[in-house]
Design a protein around this motif. Structure first.
Motif, PDB file in Angstrom:
ATOM      1  N   CYS A 153      12.075 -20.414 -11.548  1.00 29.67           N
ATOM      2  CA  CYS A 153      12.293 -19.873 -10.197  1.00 29.67           C
ATOM      3  C   CYS A 153      12.068 -20.977  -9.171  1.00 29.67           C
ATOM      4  CB  CYS A 153      11.321 -18.725  -9.898  1.00 29.67           C
ATOM      5  SG  CYS A 153      11.760 -17.177 -10.692  1.00 29.67           S
ATOM      6  N   ALA A 154      10.918 -21.653  -9.312  1.00 30.71           N
ATOM      7  CA  ALA A 154      10.577 -22.699  -8.353  1.00 30.71           C
ATOM      8  C   ALA A 154      11.655 -23.790  -8.339  1.00 30.71           C
ATOM      9  CB  ALA A 154       9.221 -23.297  -8.700  1.00 30.71           C
ATOM     10  N   ARG A 155      12.210 -24.070  -9.503  1.00 30.79           N
ATOM     11  CA  ARG A 155      13.189 -25.150  -9.597  1.00 30.79           C
ATOM     12  C   ARG A 155      14.460 -24.849  -8.807  1.00 30.79           C
ATOM     13  NH1 ARG A 155      12.713 -29.293 -12.704  1.00 30.79           N
ATOM     14  NH2 ARG A 155      14.492 -30.693 -12.897  1.00 30.79           N
ATOM     15  N   ILE A 156      14.890 -23.590  -8.878  1.00 24.98           N
ATOM     16  CA  ILE A 156      16.154 -23.257  -8.179  1.00 24.98           C
ATOM     17  C   ILE A 156      15.885 -22.625  -6.815  1.00 24.98           C
ATOM     18  CG2 ILE A 156      17.375 -22.994 -10.374  1.00 24.98           C
ATOM     19  CD1 ILE A 156      17.383 -19.931  -9.821  1.00 24.98           C
ATOM     20  N   GLY A 157      14.619 -22.525  -6.435  1.00 22.71           N
ATOM     21  CA  GLY A 157      14.302 -21.985  -5.105  1.00 22.71           C
ATOM     22  C   GLY A 157      14.277 -20.477  -5.039  1.00 22.71           C
ATOM     23  N   ALA A 158      14.250 -19.814  -6.208  1.00 26.54           N
ATOM     24  CA  ALA A 158      14.102 -18.356  -6.206  1.00 26.54           C
ATOM     25  C   ALA A 158      12.619 -18.024  -6.046  1.00 26.54           C
ATOM     26  CB  ALA A 158      14.652 -17.772  -7.498  1.00 26.54           C
ATOM     27  N   ILE A 159      12.332 -16.816  -5.591  1.00 21.75           N
ATOM     28  CA  ILE A 159      10.957 -16.414  -5.281  1.00 21.75           C
ATOM     29  C   ILE A 159      10.500 -15.453  -6.375  1.00 21.75           C
ATOM     30  CG2 ILE A 159       9.506 -15.241  -3.577  1.00 21.75           C
ATOM     31  CD1 ILE A 159      11.831 -15.865  -1.527  1.00 21.75           C
ATOM     32  N   HIS A 160       9.423 -15.790  -7.095  1.00 20.27           N
ATOM     33  CA  HIS A 160       9.009 -14.824  -8.128  1.00 20.27           C
ATOM     34  C   HIS A 160       7.958 -13.864  -7.611  1.00 20.27           C
ATOM     35  CE1 HIS A 160       5.292 -17.033  -9.092  1.00 20.27           C
ATOM     36  NE2 HIS A 160       5.990 -18.138  -9.277  1.00 20.27           N
ATOM     37  N   SER A 161       7.983 -12.688  -8.221  1.00 19.76           N
ATOM     38  CA  SER A 161       6.958 -11.697  -7.925  1.00 19.76           C
ATOM     39  C   SER A 161       6.505 -11.173  -9.282  1.00 19.76           C
ATOM     40  CB  SER A 161       7.552 -10.576  -7.077  1.00 19.76           C
ATOM     41  OG  SER A 161       6.616  -9.523  -6.969  1.00 19.76           O
ATOM     42  N   ILE A 162       5.311 -11.562  -9.703  1.00 16.92           N
ATOM     43  CA  ILE A 162       4.848 -11.158 -11.032  1.00 16.92           C
ATOM     44  C   ILE A 162       4.138  -9.816 -10.933  1.00 16.92           C
ATOM     45  CG2 ILE A 162       3.538 -11.834 -13.082  1.00 16.92           C
ATOM     46  CD1 ILE A 162       3.866 -14.672 -12.395  1.00 16.92           C
ATOM     47  N   VAL A 163       4.521  -8.929 -11.830  1.00 19.75           N
ATOM     48  CA  VAL A 163       3.851  -7.633 -11.911  1.00 19.75           C
ATOM     49  C   VAL A 163       3.062  -7.622 -13.215  1.00 19.75           C
ATOM     50  CG1 VAL A 163       4.184  -5.137 -12.012  1.00 19.75           C
ATOM     51  CG2 VAL A 163       5.697  -6.543 -10.581  1.00 19.75           C
ATOM     52  N   PHE A 164       1.771  -7.426 -13.110  1.00 24.30           N
ATOM     53  CA  PHE A 164       0.885  -7.406 -14.274  1.00 24.30           C
ATOM     54  C   PHE A 164       1.446  -6.446 -15.330  1.00 24.30           C
ATOM     55  CE2 PHE A 164      -3.111  -5.427 -16.105  1.00 24.30           C
ATOM     56  CZ  PHE A 164      -3.371  -6.474 -16.978  1.00 24.30           C
ATOM     57  N   ALA A 165       1.487  -6.909 -16.581  1.00 25.84           N
ATOM     58  CA  ALA A 165       2.112  -6.133 -17.648  1.00 25.84           C
ATOM     59  C   ALA A 165       1.360  -4.831 -17.948  1.00 25.84           C
ATOM     60  CB  ALA A 165       2.231  -6.990 -18.909  1.00 25.84           C
ATOM     61  N   GLY A 166       0.169  -4.659 -17.382  1.00 26.71           N
ATOM     62  CA  GLY A 166      -0.559  -3.398 -17.573  1.00 26.71           C
ATOM     63  C   GLY A 166      -0.163  -2.339 -16.557  1.00 26.71           C
ATOM     64  N   PHE A 167       0.696  -2.696 -15.610  1.00 28.19           N
ATOM     65  CA  PHE A 167       1.102  -1.693 -14.625  1.00 28.19           C
ATOM     66  C   PHE A 167       2.160  -0.764 -15.197  1.00 28.19           C
ATOM     67  CE2 PHE A 167      -0.544  -4.461 -11.028  1.00 28.19           C
ATOM     68  CZ  PHE A 167      -1.491  -3.544 -10.616  1.00 28.19           C
ATOM     69  N   SER A 168       2.175   0.454 -14.653  1.00 31.37           N
ATOM     70  CA  SER A 168       3.081   1.492 -15.154  1.00 31.37           C
ATOM     71  C   SER A 168       4.502   1.269 -14.642  1.00 31.37           C
ATOM     72  CB  SER A 168       2.582   2.840 -14.632  1.00 31.37           C
ATOM     73  OG  SER A 168       2.714   2.859 -13.220  1.00 31.37           O
ATOM     74  N   PRO A 169       5.475   1.958 -15.262  1.00 29.72           N
ATOM     75  CA  PRO A 169       6.859   1.885 -14.765  1.00 29.72           C
ATOM     76  C   PRO A 169       6.958   2.256 -13.287  1.00 29.72           C
ATOM     77  CG  PRO A 169       6.798   2.993 -16.894  1.00 29.72           C
ATOM     78  CD  PRO A 169       5.367   2.755 -16.499  1.00 29.72           C
ATOM     79  N   GLU A 170       6.159   3.224 -12.844  1.00 30.09           N
ATOM     80  CA  GLU A 170       6.207   3.641 -11.439  1.00 30.09           C
ATOM     81  C   GLU A 170       5.788   2.493 -10.527  1.00 30.09           C
ATOM     82  OE1 GLU A 170       5.196   5.521 -13.874  1.00 30.09           O
ATOM     83  OE2 GLU A 170       6.241   7.428 -13.625  1.00 30.09           O
TER      84      GLU A 170
END
Ligand code: 6R9
Length: 649
Positions: A153-170
């Motif tokens: 993401c950083a390389r192409i200038g995209a912005i990442h948003s990480i969601v902890f894998a323990g979070f629910s689908p909602e």
């Protein structure tokens, strides 16, 4: 002041340390007295495509808050974390990966291999239509591909948003739509503690709620999953045919690098925005100095990349410094309570950074789990996430550190990008439980919570604010700058308000006492009580709910819920379980209520405001300190709540 035992740094540690006591004083004074000169120099810790000429442009005035560092410079974070190391350390290990299952071979990924993977993935992103400024949500296990996904993401200038894998689908759905993500990167499953979480099927559920974002899926376990044609793409085949060359984008210093959602005291989680230049300088500098990192050291931070600690101190800080960073997929107690120490022994870890909740849990298992491992490679220990109680500190120091190595108790926040207060291991005599001293460029102040006046004498206690900006500071809340200003700059004018309380002792050293707002800290994970409340009241049988924290031996704080049912509904053990499952489903297992008390009424002011102060005291079993209850609409509800309080563990 010697109210506490102190632990001065050992002479041989000081000799090799990046910063000793004299150097700390000199550098701190320089950073405060002449920040422009100081940051002009330290801004060179990263490589710039276009050098900056401006250093800082800061306004903390409500209505006008604006934070800019190195504003006219251009750089690329991935080039800094990967490309620039290739000449000197292409064959050095960048990432050591240790799987959840100790029988599965670990991996050693060199900087050259890292470069190849990141370049390829950057091209895969482009092929999937992702470009500069687009958002990419990562919902990943702790595997090297998570780091590749961030760096690409950083390389192409995209912005990442990480969601902890323990979070629910909602919770995932809310974050995917919150930033209008173009792509979700995930895996089929996430192995943790011997169990597999079905990440891909969680993504499918989230997309039923929030639309048709493209999905790139890493084949971690090879489990059977549904793949939707035209929407879902398998990682392996695309990587195989991707080119290993992708020019890094020249990003402006103030272009966003990532968004990370975190809980506040009100409403839905906020998307904390960090930008490119200042963040990277801060992550790199704090990583090197706080942990006294030296070339050749194997460094291990046990956090998950879903939290800010994983961003700054597994990926960006260490890799910017050309370090060897260890990434662990598992949990401290699987297969048994010696896993952390076995991993330290196996990979000869020098710096080990974890959370007090893990230390307390392992301490409770007995010393034999530590003692059977050879921990002689360790040079430094660190903690983060919540206040550490002196008993856990002593155990960590004596059992894990054999009484010989420093502990850095690092205080910081998602919002601060990196450490703001910590002892420096070669400079300061440690006090168990104290965050001690501000890092370079950080100007903390203690305010009287009522008057908002700055208290200059010592010892003192009050709310912790920061009076000027540092390069790693968050810049805004994604899509809601007003909320940013209101949350951090409106209670105490002209300051950044941390939400934490603190003490400053007679020596001028800082002790963080915990949140002063409605944020609770469960096992080092931040949670807004408002989020749990809104999950509870979304249940058809619940009419009202109030949630507070209470002291918990292992987790630091547990989640205590007062629930008023709809009329006609009967309290029962089954309903308790149903509500607990409901909250887990709405938010995720980390938000699971520990105690649910049925409350026929909640203590409210005449204007209808719930008096959380009182509910907190009841949950803490601290009735002597209920304070003034005369403003309550119905003081009788308090006695009833006390009589029926839940037993704490
Ligand atoms: C990095 C991180 C931030 C909140 C913060 C404070 C608590 C973090 C601490 C600490 C005492 C420490 N906190 N480190 N309290 N001593 N060394 O944890 O970020 O998840 O945003 O939490 O955690 O209350 O305000 P985040």
């Amino acid at each position: 002041m010697s109210e506490h035992k102190t632990y001065p740094p050992a002479a041989d540690f000081v000799k090799n340390a990046h910063v000793d006591a004299a150097k700390y004083e000199e550098m701190y004074a320089a950073s405060i007295n002449d920040p422009d000169t100081f940051w002009k120099e330290h801004g060179q810790r990263v490589d710039w495509i276009k050098p900056f000429t401006k250093i800082k442009d800061i306004d903390f005035t409500l209505g006008n808050v604006s934070i800019k560092w190195f504003e006219d410079g251009q750089l690329n974070v991935a080039a800094n974390c990967v490309d620039r190391h290739l000449d000197k350390r292409g064959d050095q290990t960048a990432i050591i990966w240790e799987a959840d299952d100790p029988e599965e071979p670990s991996k050693h990924i060199t900087y050259r291999e890292l470069s190849e993977q990141v370049n390829k993935l950057s091209n895969v992103y482009k092929e999937l239509g992702v470009g500069r400024g687009d958002r990419v949500v990562l919902y990943m296990p702790m595997i090297p591909e998570a780091a590749y996904a961030m760096l690409a993401c950083a390389r192409i200038g995209a912005i990442h948003s990480i969601v902890f894998a323990g979070f629910s689908p909602e919770a995932l759905a809310a974050r995917v739509s919150g930033c209008e993500a173009k792509l979700i990167v995930t895996a089929d499953q996430a192995p943790r503690g011997g169990r597999n979480t079905a990440l891909k099927s969680n993504v499918d559920k989230a997309l039923e709620i929030s639309g048709d974002t493209k999905v790139l899926m890493v084949e971690r376990t090879g489990a059977d999953v549904d793949m939707k044609d035209g929407r879902d793409f398998a990682y392996g085949p695309l990587m195989e045919k991707a080119s290993a060359e992708c020019e890094p984008e020249a990003m402006n210093a103030e272009d966003p690098l990532f968004i990370l959602y975190t809980s506040g005291s009100t409403g839905a989680p906020k998307g904390v925005v960090h930008t490119t230049g200042g963040y990277l300088v801060w992550a790199a500098m704090t990583h090197e100095i706080t942990f006294d990192y030296h070339d050749g050291d194997v460094y291990w931070c046990t956090a998950d990349v879903g939290w800010v600690t994983g961003h700054s101190y597994i990926v960006y800080g260490p890799l910017a410094n050309g370090a060897t960073t260890l990434m662990f997929e598992g949990v401290p107690t699987y297969p048994d309570a010696s896993r952390f120490w076995q991993v330290c022994e196996k990979h000869k870890v020098a710096q080990f950074y974890t959370a007090p909740t893990a230390i307390r849990a392992l301490m409770g298992q007995g010393n034999e789990y530590v003692e059977k491992c050879d921990l002689s490679s360790l040079k430094l220990l660190g903690t983060v996430g919540e206040p550490i109680n002196p008993e856990a500190w002593e155990w960590y120091h004596n059992e894990v550190g054999k009484g010989k190595i420093p502990i850095v108790d690092t205080w910081w926040q998602t919002e601060t990008g990196g450490h703001l207060m910590t002892p420096l291991p070669g400079a300061h005599a440690l006090k168990p439980g104290a965050a001690m001293k501000p890092f370079f460029g950080v100007k903390p102040a203690v305010l009287d919570p009522q008057s908002g006046e700055e208290i200059t004498e010592n010892p003192t206690e009050g709310v912790l604010v920061i009076t000027d900006s540092w390069p790693g500071q968050m810049r805004t809340v994604w899509g809601d700058h007003e909320r940013f200003e209101k949350t951090y700059f409106s209670d105490y004018k002209g300051y950044y308000f941390s939400g934490d309380g603190c003490r400053r002792d007679a020596d001028g050293d800082y002790w963080i006492t915990g949140r002063v707002d409605d944020v609770i800290n469960v096992s080092g994970h931040r949670m807004g009580t408002a989020e749990v409340e809104s999950a509870l009241v979304a249940h058809p049988k619940v009419s009202e709910a109030a949630v507070v924290g209470y002291p918990h031996n292992i987790k630091g704080q547990g989640i205590y819920c007062y629930v008023t049912l709809m009329s006609g509904e009967e309290p029962s053990e089954e309903l308790r379980k149903e509500l607990r499952d409901w909250v887990r489903k709405e938010i995720g297992p980390i938000a699971s209520p520990d105690l649910i008390q049925w409350a026929p009424g909640l203590p409210k002011t005449r204007s209808g405001k719930i008096m959380r102060r009182i509910l907190r005291k009841i949950a803490e079993n601290d009735y002597g300190a209920l304070g003034d209850t005369s403003t309550l609409a119905d003081p009788g509800v308090v006695d009833e709540l006390i009589d029926n309080r839940m037993n704490r563990e």
